[in-house]
Structures are given as structure tokens and as C-alpha cells.
Design a protein around this motif. Sequence first.
Motif, PDB file in Angstrom:
ATOM      1  N   ALA A  57       0.805  -1.224   0.000  1.00  0.00           N
ATOM      2  CA  ALA A  57       0.000   0.000   0.000  1.00  0.00           C
ATOM      3  C   ALA A  57       0.838   1.276   0.000  1.00  0.00           C
ATOM      4  O   ALA A  57       0.598   2.183  -0.819  1.00  0.00           O
ATOM      5  N   PRO A  58       1.835   1.413   0.887  1.00  0.00           N
ATOM      6  CA  PRO A  58       2.601   2.678   0.881  1.00  0.00           C
ATOM      7  C   PRO A  58       3.382   2.879  -0.411  1.00  0.00           C
ATOM      8  O   PRO A  58       3.630   4.013  -0.816  1.00  0.00           O
ATOM      9  N   THR A  59       3.764   1.782  -1.060  1.00  0.00           N
ATOM     10  CA  THR A  59       4.590   1.874  -2.266  1.00  0.00           C
ATOM     11  C   THR A  59       3.771   2.190  -3.508  1.00  0.00           C
ATOM     12  O   THR A  59       4.191   2.966  -4.360  1.00  0.00           O
ATOM     13  N   VAL A  60       2.566   1.573  -3.621  1.00  0.00           N
ATOM     14  CA  VAL A  60       1.771   1.739  -4.847  1.00  0.00           C
ATOM     15  C   VAL A  60       0.701   2.814  -4.714  1.00  0.00           C
ATOM     16  O   VAL A  60      -0.003   3.118  -5.676  1.00  0.00           O
ATOM     17  N   GLY A  61       0.550   3.374  -3.510  1.00  0.00           N
ATOM     18  CA  GLY A  61      -0.428   4.435  -3.315  1.00  0.00           C
ATOM     19  C   GLY A  61      -1.827   3.955  -3.000  1.00  0.00           C
ATOM     20  O   GLY A  61      -2.795   4.707  -3.150  1.00  0.00           O
ATOM     21  N   ALA A  62      -1.963   2.714  -2.537  1.00  0.00           N
ATOM     22  CA  ALA A  62      -3.277   2.209  -2.142  1.00  0.00           C
ATOM     23  C   ALA A  62      -3.570   2.609  -0.701  1.00  0.00           C
ATOM     24  O   ALA A  62      -2.673   2.990   0.051  1.00  0.00           O
ATOM     25  N   SER A  63      -4.834   2.504  -0.309  1.00  0.00           N
ATOM     26  CA  SER A  63      -5.197   2.777   1.073  1.00  0.00           C
ATOM     27  C   SER A  63      -4.615   1.698   1.974  1.00  0.00           C
ATOM     28  O   SER A  63      -4.707   0.511   1.678  1.00  0.00           O
ATOM     29  N   GLY A  64      -4.004   2.090   3.057  1.00  0.00           N
ATOM     30  CA  GLY A  64      -3.441   1.124   3.986  1.00  0.00           C
ATOM     31  C   GLY A  64      -4.459   0.524   4.925  1.00  0.00           C
ATOM     32  O   GLY A  64      -4.144  -0.390   5.692  1.00  0.00           O
ATOM     33  N   TYR A  65      -5.700   1.015   4.865  1.00  0.00           N
ATOM     34  CA  TYR A  65      -6.765   0.511   5.737  1.00  0.00           C
ATOM     35  C   TYR A  65      -7.479  -0.618   5.012  1.00  0.00           C
ATOM     36  O   TYR A  65      -8.080  -0.419   3.954  1.00  0.00           O
ATOM     37  N   VAL A  66      -7.420  -1.839   5.565  1.00  0.00           N
ATOM     38  CA  VAL A  66      -7.848  -3.025   4.823  1.00  0.00           C
ATOM     39  C   VAL A  66      -9.356  -3.110   4.613  1.00  0.00           C
ATOM     40  O   VAL A  66      -9.823  -3.960   3.848  1.00  0.00           O
ATOM     41  N   LEU A  67     -10.137  -2.263   5.271  1.00  0.00           N
ATOM     42  CA  LEU A  67     -11.583  -2.318   5.101  1.00  0.00           C
ATOM     43  C   LEU A  67     -12.107  -1.156   4.260  1.00  0.00           C
ATOM     44  O   LEU A  67     -13.310  -0.905   4.219  1.00  0.00           O
ATOM     45  N   ASP A  68     -11.212  -0.456   3.582  1.00  0.00           N
ATOM     46  CA  ASP A  68     -11.640   0.636   2.709  1.00  0.00           C
ATOM     47  C   ASP A  68     -12.087   0.082   1.358  1.00  0.00           C
ATOM     48  O   ASP A  68     -11.377  -0.728   0.743  1.00  0.00           O
TER      49      ASP A  68
END
Length: 862
Positions: free
Chosen positions: A541-552
Motif C-alpha cells: 500500500a505505501p509503495t503503490v499508493g493504495a489505502s493502507g486501511y484493509v476495510l476501505d
Amino acid sequence: MPEPTTPNALAHTAAPTIVVVGHGMVGQRFLEALADRGLTPAAGAARVVVLCEEPRPAYDRVRLTSYFDGRSPEDLSLVERDFMERHGFELYVGDPATGVDRAGRTVTARSGAVFPYDTLVLATGSYPFVPPVPGKDARGCFVYRTIEDLLAIEEYAKGAATGAVVGGGLLGLEAAGALKGLGLSTHVVEFAPRLMPVQVDEGGGAALLRTIEDMGLAVHTGVGTQEVLAGADGTVTGMALSDGSSLAVDLVVFSAGVRPRDQLARECGLAVGERGGIVVDEECRTSDPAVFAIGECALAADGRVYGLVAPGYEMAQAAAEVIAGGRSAFTGADLSTKLKLLGVDVASFGDAHGAAEGALDVVYSDARAGVYKKLVIGRDGTLLGGVLVGDADQYGTLRPMTGTVLPVAPEQLVLPAGAGGPVALGPSALPDEAVICSCHNVTKGAICEHTTLPEVKKCTKAGTGCGSCLKVIGQLMPPPEDAGLCGCFPYSRSELYEIVRTLEVTSFAELLDSHGREEARGGDGCEVCKPTVGSVIASLAPTVGASGYVLDGEQAALQDTNDHFLANLQRNGSYSIVPRIPGGEITPEKLIVIGEVARDFGLYTKITGGQRIDLFGARVDQLPQIWTRLVDAGFESGHAYGKSLRTVKSCVGQTWCRYGVQDSVRMAIDLELRYRGLRSPHKLKSAVSGCARECAEARGKDFGIIATAQGWNLYVGGNGGATPRHADLLAQDLSDAELVRLIDRFLMFYIRTADRLERTSAWLERIDGGLDHVRDVVVHDSLGLCEELERMMTDHVAGYRDEWAETINDPERLRRFVTFVNAPHAPDPSVKFVPERDQIKPDLELLAGPVLAVRTLEGTAS
């Protein structure tokens, strides 16, 4: 019955018109059968007109209740996006047929439109039977048949507190589960002496009753509804039962069976059965050779009206084949059923009630566990049928074996481990002609012609009906030649990791549509790839720009069971909470907070082997309240629910121990805070020992550290559990900075290259070159990856956010944490506890058990 005038219903017409009345599951299957045979407008073979009563095309009525689990009406649709346009079918939704002129061969729709036909197919289905009791039309009375019915129930339930379902059959119990899910106290009223009287016997009904009552539903069997009581304003206030008792209810759902919708046929003079149903022959022709009837509206040639979807599909296939000029017949169908009712597996197949002469029963009953299994065996050892309640895992193998002599003693198939069983009969024991998918009548041989699950679904439709055959289909599939993750992706987990990392993919749908197998694109994925890709995206997530919150967003649908609520699901439906206690070090003030939380919420407390305190017995609606108390005291999620770092255990080290040579507690705390929340292919455990005495058991961990006089030794690839393995020495006498750097590299290399659900121990033994290769990569940088691995770990550390705090500080995210969507503050009545040793434990007592009853050859049918 009339004799067919010609084997081809369209033989004498140059440009024939087929009119289909009804567009439910069977009507849609008939259209697909026409398309399979090239009998479509797009092929220039016929004009096809479909008149649909409901305001939407065909949808999955079998999974109707899943609407209350979050599936939208669009999700339930059975019609591919461009199906009608691609084949040229004319679909008129919300415009049912109101009359048939057989002499003029026309059908009139409610809109007034008149359609001529050469062949008419009636697929009008059935209607819910509502007992003729006083008050049945009061406001607050509903049936449970269509999406519109569910929408109406959902809206009315907002102002109701108690509901009742009239009928304890398949659909009745689903309706009861829906009312319970809407937050209503729920009653089930069944006239028969047991639930599901058609499918299960007395023993199965008793097991089902105990389990359902333990969930908080009130069940009334052997009584009927005498009257629905209404207030002065005409709304439901209660029910009067045949035993003289009454129920105070606000909402009533009638689910007392269905009746064939044959009114259209009656009005146009077609023959109908004495008890309803349009009379058809084996080709599904009615008394008029130009008119066919299929599905629940038809009285089949064997004298039965079939209320299940599988026989309807067989009729649709037979009718389409005959209309296309082929030969086919429907002479009867398998009535086997497997479903999950209120979370309870229930299945019956073959002669479930042992009606055959000389039938013998082999029965296993464990009332405590809510499990009941019965096999009906002929005197020659032939399997005639069976009933499975609470544990139906073997249904997919046993049902196709009906009518054959079992290869093992039948009692071995019902007894639990340790009592003479179980014996697992895999699909390899089945003959090629065994029907695996009863919904679409697909055999093992037909399934084995394909190599992936999406291919099987697309080419045979097996697995697209009730879904009970999916497990067996999966077992029949050969391992992908390309070593792909599953039938949806031709790539391994590590290859998908590289694709996500390199292309910065941030969603599962994007990855499936761009890199999935051709036949899987545009689909939903499977139970293998969804959590795997979810974990990959979370770890990157931090590398590809995804949300780090798994329930988003989409991520929520990809998670495993525990991740859905950021807590560990326990056997009685409650959850456990494990706050992080880095290195096992805790202050008295924090200990007091944990004690106060456990006391105030009535939780069971247990010190874990990872030097943490586990709090058991929380309801899902209590989780945010508990987290708030803990977060305010300085705690955070311990990620005991996720495939991520669990703990870094430690001894007290040189600070207190006279043998310690390094500060193991400080190092354990630093490592746990650095790697917390790191999503990985499997869980990660670590430990730091302050000397060679190894009190923290570091060599039994995925990465373990043992202090030396010169620094730290780093061990990797260990684990305990069922297959323990001592960790291997990766590097020795490391400084603090060197140790952290090597662990960074090791963990990121493992996450990058491991397979799905592969512990570090298995990975280390599988990877080419084993430990030596890993040492070359992470210590000597043989692949030139170390700088990148370190940077990715730096991204993780910088991007870490506590999931508990993220949840309680966001009102939108908090909406997930309710037992009942419609009653967010109502507790789950099925979560119960009893006292034990001054604490609580789950109340799992149903009745004393287990009870074993195993037949002998000299026995008689029970």
C-alpha cells in the motif's frame, strides 16, 4: 396427452416467433439453451419475445436472502451485460402476459401489445401460498418471493420490533434469518411436527431445531396460524395459534409453500392438474402442441410439480432441444438439496426418509455439537439416500454415489475422528457419469474435460446454481500447468506481487481484468485469489499508493473472516481482542485498564504464549467501544486477526537477569514497533533472547534473535505448531543497526517471493538454493535488491497507522461494526455465556451427547 405433430416445433415456419412468458431463473435458462443451439434472432433462426412481470431481468432467487448480506439486486442478476443484445432477444420488463389466444396464436401483454407466436413457452413459475386465515391482508403482512418483497420487508421492519414467519421450510428459515438480521425478535411457526419436514427426518429436524433455538429464534412446531390480529389502524399486532396461544408481533411473513402459476393456461383452455400445474408430456409440451410449459408452473409427466431450480433447468433444456428439432425428454429429477440456513449446513439426498423396503439407517447424532448424520442403506449395501445437518462436507461426494455400493463401511462415513471415522471419499471414487452439479445436470466426466473453475462455469454452468458442488469441482480440477495461483490467475503469488508493485495496481478488479485468465476477467474472483491479492495490495500500500486501511472500499470484500472486523472470530460468534504489548512489557496502569475493560464488558481474560493478554467474549457491536477505551490508554491493535506480525516475545535480558548479555526487552520492543501491521503471506512471529539460555524460544520463530557478547545472532525460518522447525542461523554477532537492516531485507524478500499461506519455514525449504540463496540475497546483495527492499520497509514504517484508531475516529467506518444493520444497538441474542472459574465461557450446550446409533445387517429400518 397429445402426440407431437412433428419433432420440430418450428419446422413449417420460415421465420418463426417464439414467445416466452416469464423471465425468472428457468426462463433465462431457456434463453441460454436457445442461444446454445443457435436458435436466436442474431443467427436469423427465429424471433424471440420475452414478457417479464417483474421490473428487472432474471435474478438468482436461490440466493435471494444474500440481499440482506449486502448484495445488490444487480449483483443477483443472472443476465450477462450484453446477453439480450448479443442474441437479439426482445425483453419487455414490467409487462406480463394477460391473455393467450390459442386459436389466433397471439399473446396479449398488460401494456396492450399483442405478439403473434409460432411456439409459446410458459415459464410463469409459482406464487406464494398464503393460508386463508383472517387478517392475512393486514398491513405488515408480506410474502418472501421477489426482490420487491424484500425491499418492502426491509422498509417496514424499520418500525417493527418482533416478526413471525409462517412456515419452517427452506424459504421460511431463510426469511427468519433475514428478520433476525434486520434486528427483529423472530418467531417461526410450522404446522408440521418438525422444521423442513420435506427434506429432513425427525432426528435431523431435532438437531436443526436445537441449533436454531440456540441462535435466539423462537420456534413453534406442530401448530398452525388461526388468525393474524390487527389494530384499529389495520396494522399487524399479533397472531393467534391453533393451540390457543398467541404471539405479539409487528410483522408477519408468509412462507408456507408455493403453488403453480397456471391461471393463464386455465383461461386459455390448456389442461391443468387437479391440484394445479400445467399438464405436460416428457417433451414439456402442453395439451396444445404449439405450447410448452417449464419450471414450477408445469405438472411434469411423472405427475409432480417441481419447486426446485434444478428440475426447471432440465425442463428448459429439454424444451429448447425439442423446439430446435432434436429429441429430449424430462422424466423426473433429483430432489437433493444442500444449503446453509442461518449458518447451519443442511443437506438431504436420495431416499432421505428410508421409504424403500428393507432400508437400513446408519445414524450418528451429537446433540452437543448440533450434528446429525444419517445414511440410508439397502440390504445389499447400496447407498439409497441420507440426511446431513450441522456437517454436510461429504454431501458433494455422497450424493453422486446414491444408487451404488459404497466402497467402505457406511458407518465410517458418519462417525467422527477417533470413533471409527471419518473416511474421506474423494471425487476420484466417483464414476464419470456421476452427476456433480444437480442444478445443471453436469457429470464428473463433463467437468473433467476442463481445467479451471472459470472454464467449468462458463462451458457447463456447473457451480453457478446453488453452489453446493463447488468444493467437489475444485477437487476435480488439475493443478494449473502454468503454476498459477488459482483458476482466475495464471500467475503465482510472487508474480502477482511483482505485477502489483511494478504497475502500481491498487484494486483487485483492475488486476483481474488486466492480468486474470481470459475466462475469469470481469468476474468476482474466488476464495483463493481474493484474500491473497488483498494481502499483496495491503503489504504494498505505501509503495503503490493504495489505502493502507484493509476495510476501505473494495479491499473489505477481499479480506479473510477475522479481518472483516479487525478481531478474532470465536466459536460462538463472539470476538476476542488482543492489544499490542510490545516485547511483553506493560505498566501497572495499563494492566489496570485491561482489567477494567474486561470487568466492564464481562470478558474472559487469558495470558497468551506470546506475552500478551487476550480478551474473549466481545460482541461485534462492542468492539469499537472496547477499542476506544484501550486506545485512550495508549494501546493499539495487536493484529492477532491478520496475516501479519503477531508478537516479538522477549526475556528480561541483561537489565534484570544475571545471565543476560544484551537488552533483549528493548530490542524486542523496537522490532515489534517497527514491523507492526506488516501484511505478509502468513502470520509472523519473533522473539529476542538475552543470552544463549534461550528463554524467549527465539529459534522457534519466523525470525529469532539471540544475544551474544559481541551483539546479536539472527535465526530465520523457525516455527512451532504441528510441524515444528528450528530456525537456521542467517548471520551472527550483528550490531543493532546491522540486525535491523538484515531483518528488513529478509522480511521484504519473503513477502515478495513466498507462496500463498506459506510460512517462512516452508518458504525457506522450498525456495531454490534454500538458506544459502537467501543469505546471498539479503546479506551479500547478490541480486542487487537490498536497497529496494530496505526502501520498501521504510515506506511501511512511515505509512503505518493503527487500524483500531483509524476505525474509531471515522463515523463511516464505524457503521460496519453492528450486529444488526437495522438495529445497531441491539445485542446478538445468539451470543451467550455461562460462568466457569470466576469468568465466562461460551454456552454451547444444546443437549447431552453424543449419541451413537450404528446399524447392523440384522437391524431393521428405524
